[in-house]
Scaffold this active site. Structure first.
Site, PDB file in Angstrom:
ATOM      1  N   LYS A  36       0.827  -1.220   0.000  1.00 32.28           N
ATOM      2  CA  LYS A  36       0.000   0.000   0.000  1.00 32.28           C
ATOM      3  C   LYS A  36       0.857   1.266   0.000  1.00 32.28           C
ATOM      4  O   LYS A  36       0.590   2.199  -0.745  1.00 32.28           O
ATOM      5  CB  LYS A  36      -0.929   0.057   1.231  1.00 32.28           C
ATOM      6  CG  LYS A  36      -1.902  -1.090   1.347  1.00 32.28           C
ATOM      7  CD  LYS A  36      -2.871  -0.880   2.497  1.00 32.28           C
ATOM      8  CE  LYS A  36      -2.221  -0.709   3.869  1.00 32.28           C
ATOM      9  NZ  LYS A  36      -1.549  -1.929   4.382  1.00 32.28           N
TER      10      LYS A  36
ATOM     11  N   ARG B 115      -8.899   1.618  10.050  1.00 34.92           N
ATOM     12  CA  ARG B 115      -8.516   0.246  10.388  1.00 34.92           C
ATOM     13  C   ARG B 115      -9.525  -0.451  11.264  1.00 34.92           C
ATOM     14  O   ARG B 115      -9.330  -1.627  11.612  1.00 34.92           O
ATOM     15  CB  ARG B 115      -7.193   0.248  11.170  1.00 34.92           C
ATOM     16  CG  ARG B 115      -6.026   0.154  10.263  1.00 34.92           C
ATOM     17  CD  ARG B 115      -4.768  -0.043  11.055  1.00 34.92           C
ATOM     18  NE  ARG B 115      -3.745   0.655  10.330  1.00 34.92           N
ATOM     19  CZ  ARG B 115      -2.508   0.217  10.192  1.00 34.92           C
ATOM     20  NH1 ARG B 115      -2.109  -0.861  10.776  1.00 34.92           N
ATOM     21  NH2 ARG B 115      -1.652   0.892   9.494  1.00 34.92           N
TER      22      ARG B 115
ATOM     23  N   ARG C 130      11.809  -6.064   4.796  1.00 30.18           N
ATOM     24  CA  ARG C 130      11.505  -4.649   4.559  1.00 30.18           C
ATOM     25  C   ARG C 130      12.516  -3.732   5.246  1.00 30.18           C
ATOM     26  O   ARG C 130      12.904  -3.956   6.376  1.00 30.18           O
ATOM     27  CB  ARG C 130      10.097  -4.351   5.100  1.00 30.18           C
ATOM     28  CG  ARG C 130       9.720  -2.894   5.001  1.00 30.18           C
ATOM     29  CD  ARG C 130       8.240  -2.698   4.990  1.00 30.18           C
ATOM     30  NE  ARG C 130       7.642  -2.767   6.321  1.00 30.18           N
ATOM     31  CZ  ARG C 130       6.338  -2.541   6.538  1.00 30.18           C
ATOM     32  NH1 ARG C 130       5.527  -2.295   5.533  1.00 30.18           N
ATOM     33  NH2 ARG C 130       5.860  -2.612   7.757  1.00 30.18           N
TER      34      ARG C 130
ATOM     35  N   ARG D 200      12.232  -1.474  10.718  1.00 24.17           N
ATOM     36  CA  ARG D 200      11.305  -0.867  11.680  1.00 24.17           C
ATOM     37  C   ARG D 200      11.193  -1.658  12.980  1.00 24.17           C
ATOM     38  O   ARG D 200      11.231  -2.881  12.982  1.00 24.17           O
ATOM     39  CB  ARG D 200       9.914  -0.751  11.044  1.00 24.17           C
ATOM     40  CG  ARG D 200       9.705   0.584  10.371  1.00 24.17           C
ATOM     41  CD  ARG D 200       8.435   0.652   9.603  1.00 24.17           C
ATOM     42  NE  ARG D 200       7.296   0.018  10.262  1.00 24.17           N
ATOM     43  CZ  ARG D 200       6.094  -0.060   9.712  1.00 24.17           C
ATOM     44  NH1 ARG D 200       5.886   0.449   8.519  1.00 24.17           N
ATOM     45  NH2 ARG D 200       5.105  -0.641  10.352  1.00 24.17           N
TER      46      ARG D 200
ATOM     47  N   ARG E 229       0.149  -8.001  14.165  1.00 25.78           N
ATOM     48  CA  ARG E 229      -0.493  -7.009  13.277  1.00 25.78           C
ATOM     49  C   ARG E 229      -1.341  -7.690  12.217  1.00 25.78           C
ATOM     50  O   ARG E 229      -2.438  -7.241  11.895  1.00 25.78           O
ATOM     51  CB  ARG E 229       0.568  -6.119  12.621  1.00 25.78           C
ATOM     52  CG  ARG E 229       0.821  -4.902  13.462  1.00 25.78           C
ATOM     53  CD  ARG E 229       2.225  -4.343  13.347  1.00 25.78           C
ATOM     54  NE  ARG E 229       2.651  -4.004  12.035  1.00 25.78           N
ATOM     55  CZ  ARG E 229       3.870  -4.309  11.557  1.00 25.78           C
ATOM     56  NH1 ARG E 229       4.738  -4.968  12.299  1.00 25.78           N
ATOM     57  NH2 ARG E 229       4.215  -3.950  10.352  1.00 25.78           N
TER      58      ARG E 229
HETATM   59  P1  ADP Z   1       1.704  -1.623   9.058  1.00 26.97           P
HETATM   60  O1  ADP Z   1       0.638  -1.442   8.007  1.00 26.97           O
HETATM   61  O2  ADP Z   1       2.841  -2.473   8.604  1.00 26.97           O
HETATM   62  O3  ADP Z   1       1.157  -2.044  10.394  1.00 26.97           O
HETATM   63  P2  ADP Z   1       1.849   1.252   9.457  1.00 26.97           P
HETATM   64  O4  ADP Z   1       3.016   2.135   9.225  1.00 26.97           O
HETATM   65  O5  ADP Z   1       0.637   1.486   8.613  1.00 26.97           O
HETATM   66  O6  ADP Z   1       2.401  -0.226   9.275  1.00 26.97           O
HETATM   67  O7  ADP Z   1       1.385   1.339  10.986  1.00 26.97           O
HETATM   68  C1  ADP Z   1       2.298   1.142  12.037  1.00 26.97           C
HETATM   69  C2  ADP Z   1       1.569   1.144  13.385  1.00 26.97           C
HETATM   70  O8  ADP Z   1       0.943   2.425  13.585  1.00 26.97           O
HETATM   71  C3  ADP Z   1       0.424   0.147  13.533  1.00 26.97           C
HETATM   72  O9  ADP Z   1       0.865  -1.146  13.899  1.00 26.97           O
HETATM   73  C4  ADP Z   1      -0.403   0.814  14.637  1.00 26.97           C
HETATM   74  O10 ADP Z   1       0.167   0.648  15.905  1.00 26.97           O
HETATM   75  C5  ADP Z   1      -0.290   2.286  14.281  1.00 26.97           C
HETATM   76  N1  ADP Z   1      -1.379   2.722  13.383  1.00 26.97           N
HETATM   77  C6  ADP Z   1      -1.278   3.149  12.093  1.00 26.97           C
HETATM   78  N2  ADP Z   1      -2.474   3.470  11.585  1.00 26.97           N
HETATM   79  C7  ADP Z   1      -3.389   3.220  12.565  1.00 26.97           C
HETATM   80  C8  ADP Z   1      -4.802   3.319  12.672  1.00 26.97           C
HETATM   81  N3  ADP Z   1      -5.551   3.749  11.637  1.00 26.97           N
HETATM   82  N4  ADP Z   1      -5.389   2.976  13.833  1.00 26.97           N
HETATM   83  C9  ADP Z   1      -4.672   2.568  14.889  1.00 26.97           C
HETATM   84  N5  ADP Z   1      -3.336   2.426  14.870  1.00 26.97           N
HETATM   85  C10 ADP Z   1      -2.688   2.761  13.725  1.00 26.97           C
END
Ligand code: ADP
Length: 234
Positions: A13, A88, A127, A160, A171
């Protein structure tokens, strides 16, 4: 163009959002990036989010909604945006409906990227990310031009903190439980488009552009409750 990207971790994404954003001149808004910036700056939100993110848990809905409302009200998001990583949860999707209605605007499309779990796990463990610009690389399939540094700004790439096997599995489980059901929420409104995320980056981008083109020619848009329930395609 106002688009949501749905899909599990590692499906691509972020990579596709950056490419599409550059193509259309609209910001690619990653809530993960926004939170990592809060953590780095040690803001109040960042201090709360740090431990939650390291575990791979979700930051509370009210915090996320406030963050996204404030970001969408900035000038560069007026003519369009790509949301990567938001919503989410069902509460976030409903909150977003309210925010869009408040701005008197609508989504054009919701794109669901799909890939089998083995592909996701392989991609996530390889990654590497640029802490400065957020660009993603993969040691196997999409390495940087010079080893260990970002193609765009030469910053040293990092693995990360939440790309450990435990946090990755957690996750992906949360995704299945909380986020995957949102596809149905948007499908009922007739605006969900599905993309095969296992193909090479350029092929996925082309499929995405084609899907959005066909979506633009479709008569309805995803308004907050403006399209009849169940009128959509599968
Ligand atoms: P990934 O998709 O690999 O989990 P992201 O960079 O999108 O990586 O998100 C990293 C972390 O940030 C998530 O595991 C969560 O803790 C937090 N996060 C991101 N977006 C949201 C969201 N919409 N709601 C709640 N937590 C979020």
């Amino acid at each position: 163009m106002r688009v949501i990207f749905l899909g599990p971790q590692g499906v691509g994404k972020g990579t596709q959002a950056a490419l599409l954003g550059a193509r259309f001149g609209i910001p690619a808004l990653s809530t993960g990036e926004m939170l990592r910036s809060e953590v780095k700056r040690k803001t109040e939100i960042g201090q709360k989010a740090d431990a939650i993110m390291k575990r791979g848990d979700l930051v509370p809905d009210d915090v996320m909604l406030a963050l996204i409302r404030s970001r969408l009200s900035e000038a560069d998001a007026r003519s369009g945006f790509i949301l990567d990583g938001f919503p989410r949860t069902p509460a976030q999707a409903e909150g977003l409906d309210g925010t869009l209605a408040h701005f008197d605007t609508q989504l054009n499309a919701v794109v669901l990227f799909k890939a089998p779990r083995e592909v996701l796990l392989a991609r996530l463990s390889g990654r590497r990310t640029c802490p400065k610009c957020g660009a993603n690389y993969n040691l196997e399939t999409h390495p940087p031009k010079a080893q260990g540094v970002c193609d765009h700004d030469g910053t040293r790439l990092v693995h990360r903190a939440d790309d450990t096997p435990e946090a990755i599995n957690h996750r992906l489980e949360l995704y299945e439980r909380q986020t995957a059901p949102l596809a149905e929420y948007y499908r009922k409104r007739g605006q969900l488009r599905e993309i095969d995320g296992t193909r090479p980056i350029d092929a996925v981008q082309q499929a995405l552009v084609d899907a959005l083109d066909s979506q633009r020619q479709a008569p309805s848009t995803v308004g907050a409750h403006r399209t009849p329930q169940g009128s959509g395609s599968a």
